[in-house]
Scaffold this active site. Sequence first.
Site, PDB file in Angstrom:
ATOM      1  N   TRP A  59     -11.168  -2.676  -9.975  1.00  0.00           N
ATOM      2  CA  TRP A  59     -11.735  -2.344 -11.302  1.00  0.00           C
ATOM      3  C   TRP A  59     -12.502  -1.030 -11.234  1.00  0.00           C
ATOM      4  O   TRP A  59     -12.737  -0.389 -12.255  1.00  0.00           O
ATOM      5  CB  TRP A  59     -12.653  -3.457 -11.782  1.00  0.00           C
ATOM      6  CG  TRP A  59     -11.978  -4.751 -12.067  1.00  0.00           C
ATOM      7  CD1 TRP A  59     -12.052  -5.895 -11.335  1.00  0.00           C
ATOM      8  CD2 TRP A  59     -11.110  -5.053 -13.173  1.00  0.00           C
ATOM      9  NE1 TRP A  59     -11.270  -6.884 -11.901  1.00  0.00           N
ATOM     10  CE2 TRP A  59     -10.689  -6.393 -13.039  1.00  0.00           C
ATOM     11  CE3 TRP A  59     -10.636  -4.319 -14.260  1.00  0.00           C
ATOM     12  CZ2 TRP A  59      -9.825  -7.005 -13.928  1.00  0.00           C
ATOM     13  CZ3 TRP A  59      -9.794  -4.935 -15.172  1.00  0.00           C
ATOM     14  CH2 TRP A  59      -9.383  -6.262 -15.003  1.00  0.00           C
ATOM     15  N   HIS A  89       3.043   3.703  -8.975  1.00  0.00           N
ATOM     16  CA  HIS A  89       2.841   2.289  -9.345  1.00  0.00           C
ATOM     17  C   HIS A  89       4.116   1.708  -9.976  1.00  0.00           C
ATOM     18  O   HIS A  89       4.506   0.578  -9.668  1.00  0.00           O
ATOM     19  CB  HIS A  89       1.681   2.174 -10.327  1.00  0.00           C
ATOM     20  CG  HIS A  89       0.351   2.555  -9.729  1.00  0.00           C
ATOM     21  ND1 HIS A  89       0.036   2.352  -8.422  1.00  0.00           N
ATOM     22  CD2 HIS A  89      -0.737   3.154 -10.292  1.00  0.00           C
ATOM     23  CE1 HIS A  89      -1.201   2.776  -8.180  1.00  0.00           C
ATOM     24  NE2 HIS A  89      -1.672   3.277  -9.296  1.00  0.00           N
ATOM     25  N   THR A 149     -10.273  -7.502  -6.635  1.00  0.00           N
ATOM     26  CA  THR A 149     -11.499  -7.508  -7.448  1.00  0.00           C
ATOM     27  C   THR A 149     -12.213  -6.158  -7.343  1.00  0.00           C
ATOM     28  O   THR A 149     -13.008  -5.804  -8.204  1.00  0.00           O
ATOM     29  CB  THR A 149     -12.444  -8.636  -6.973  1.00  0.00           C
ATOM     30  OG1 THR A 149     -12.503  -8.631  -5.536  1.00  0.00           O
ATOM     31  CG2 THR A 149     -11.954 -10.001  -7.450  1.00  0.00           C
ATOM     32  N   ASP A 156       0.822  -1.208   0.000  1.00  0.00           N
ATOM     33  CA  ASP A 156       0.000   0.000   0.000  1.00  0.00           C
ATOM     34  C   ASP A 156       0.865   1.271   0.000  1.00  0.00           C
ATOM     35  O   ASP A 156       2.020   1.260   0.420  1.00  0.00           O
ATOM     36  CB  ASP A 156      -0.873  -0.025   1.268  1.00  0.00           C
ATOM     37  CG  ASP A 156      -2.182   0.726   1.104  1.00  0.00           C
ATOM     38  OD1 ASP A 156      -2.387   1.306   0.030  1.00  0.00           O
ATOM     39  OD2 ASP A 156      -2.977   0.738   2.044  1.00  0.00           O
ATOM     40  N   TRP A 203       2.944   7.918  -2.222  1.00  0.00           N
ATOM     41  CA  TRP A 203       4.370   8.115  -2.484  1.00  0.00           C
ATOM     42  C   TRP A 203       4.558   9.100  -3.627  1.00  0.00           C
ATOM     43  O   TRP A 203       5.358  10.030  -3.561  1.00  0.00           O
ATOM     44  CB  TRP A 203       5.018   6.764  -2.851  1.00  0.00           C
ATOM     45  CG  TRP A 203       6.498   6.807  -3.070  1.00  0.00           C
ATOM     46  CD1 TRP A 203       7.481   6.597  -2.143  1.00  0.00           C
ATOM     47  CD2 TRP A 203       7.168   7.093  -4.315  1.00  0.00           C
ATOM     48  NE1 TRP A 203       8.722   6.736  -2.732  1.00  0.00           N
ATOM     49  CE2 TRP A 203       8.557   7.044  -4.079  1.00  0.00           C
ATOM     50  CE3 TRP A 203       6.738   7.383  -5.615  1.00  0.00           C
ATOM     51  CZ2 TRP A 203       9.509   7.267  -5.061  1.00  0.00           C
ATOM     52  CZ3 TRP A 203       7.684   7.610  -6.611  1.00  0.00           C
ATOM     53  CH2 TRP A 203       9.043   7.559  -6.327  1.00  0.00           C
ATOM     54  N   LEU A 226      12.149 -19.542  -4.273  1.00  0.00           N
ATOM     55  CA  LEU A 226      10.975 -18.836  -3.723  1.00  0.00           C
ATOM     56  C   LEU A 226       9.820 -18.839  -4.735  1.00  0.00           C
ATOM     57  O   LEU A 226      10.050 -18.665  -5.942  1.00  0.00           O
ATOM     58  CB  LEU A 226      11.386 -17.391  -3.384  1.00  0.00           C
ATOM     59  CG  LEU A 226      10.285 -16.455  -2.906  1.00  0.00           C
ATOM     60  CD1 LEU A 226      10.771 -15.597  -1.749  1.00  0.00           C
ATOM     61  CD2 LEU A 226       9.757 -15.569  -4.033  1.00  0.00           C
ATOM     62  N   ARG A 260       0.035   9.403 -10.225  1.00  0.00           N
ATOM     63  CA  ARG A 260      -0.079   8.115  -9.521  1.00  0.00           C
ATOM     64  C   ARG A 260       0.705   7.006 -10.224  1.00  0.00           C
ATOM     65  O   ARG A 260       1.303   6.142  -9.578  1.00  0.00           O
ATOM     66  CB  ARG A 260      -1.549   7.713  -9.395  1.00  0.00           C
ATOM     67  CG  ARG A 260      -2.312   8.499  -8.327  1.00  0.00           C
ATOM     68  CD  ARG A 260      -3.771   8.120  -8.304  1.00  0.00           C
ATOM     69  NE  ARG A 260      -3.958   6.717  -7.905  1.00  0.00           N
ATOM     70  CZ  ARG A 260      -3.965   6.320  -6.628  1.00  0.00           C
ATOM     71  NH1 ARG A 260      -3.727   7.187  -5.664  1.00  0.00           N
ATOM     72  NH2 ARG A 260      -4.160   5.060  -6.321  1.00  0.00           N
TER      73      ARG A 260
END
Length: 239
Positions: free
Chosen positions: A65, A33, A62, A16, A21, A127, A29
């Site tokens: 969207w 991301h 979900t 989050d 940021w 991993l 934005r």
Amino acid sequence: MSKTDNELNHLAIIMDGNGRWAKKRHKPRFVGHREGMDNVERITLAANKLGIKVLTLYAFSTENWARPKEEVAYLMNLPVRFFDKYMPTLMENNVKVNIMGYLDELPEKTYKIVQRAMSETAHNTGLILNFAFNYGSRREITTAMKELGGMIEAGTLKSEEITEKMISQHLMTKNFGKYQDPDLLIRTSGEQRISNFLLWQLAYSELAFSDKNWPDFDEDDLRKFVNDFKHRNRRFGKV
Ligand SMILES: Cc1cc(N2CCCCCC2)n2ncc(-c3ccc(F)cc3)c2n1
């Protein structure tokens, strides 16, 4: 007798704070991301070094969207950017990619790249990098109930035969065997909510919260949270 350290096999992270940021830096934005995407790689390699077996990252819910369509379009392209940039490093580090979610609802380009990433890394034994992508826990549990209900209607299952183990085996984490349930959930940005993430699987998980926004959450932060977890007194519902 000294308390033995807890083993951290499955770490889950709600990544989050990417928008905040970017906002703090007067950037759009999508820059947050993109920075967040690059941090996924850094933290994946750090977790691999720490011996973590499964790293589950909440990438797209979900509910996401409902965001502006331009932002959704950018987010749907992030898996393409991620694997274009990092697939060689993932292979060098023996990382196995898994994506859990309602993938058949994704744009074709996104669907194809996530399927290719899973097949290209299928034989890696390091991993497991598990992205929750178009995932929602209540929908996951509802889907499991429908499957079990169908078995009852078909006469192949009696309701009294349903067990917690059986329900776990109908969830998207079923292939992680003894590592299905996260040992620790970390959420960044200071928010302290579960947000419809792994509701069944987190029943006995330790929860930890970082005030840092995801792009700033670094390897040292991860090591501190892992070390703190190892010294916690885990209860698993007992006194
Ligand atoms: C939607 C979304 C958002 C996304 N952000 C960066 C991380 C913070 C969360 C918001 C933005 N990242 N970062 C990596 C992926 C990804 C997903 C699946 C996959 F197979 C490969 C990469 C990703 N996906």
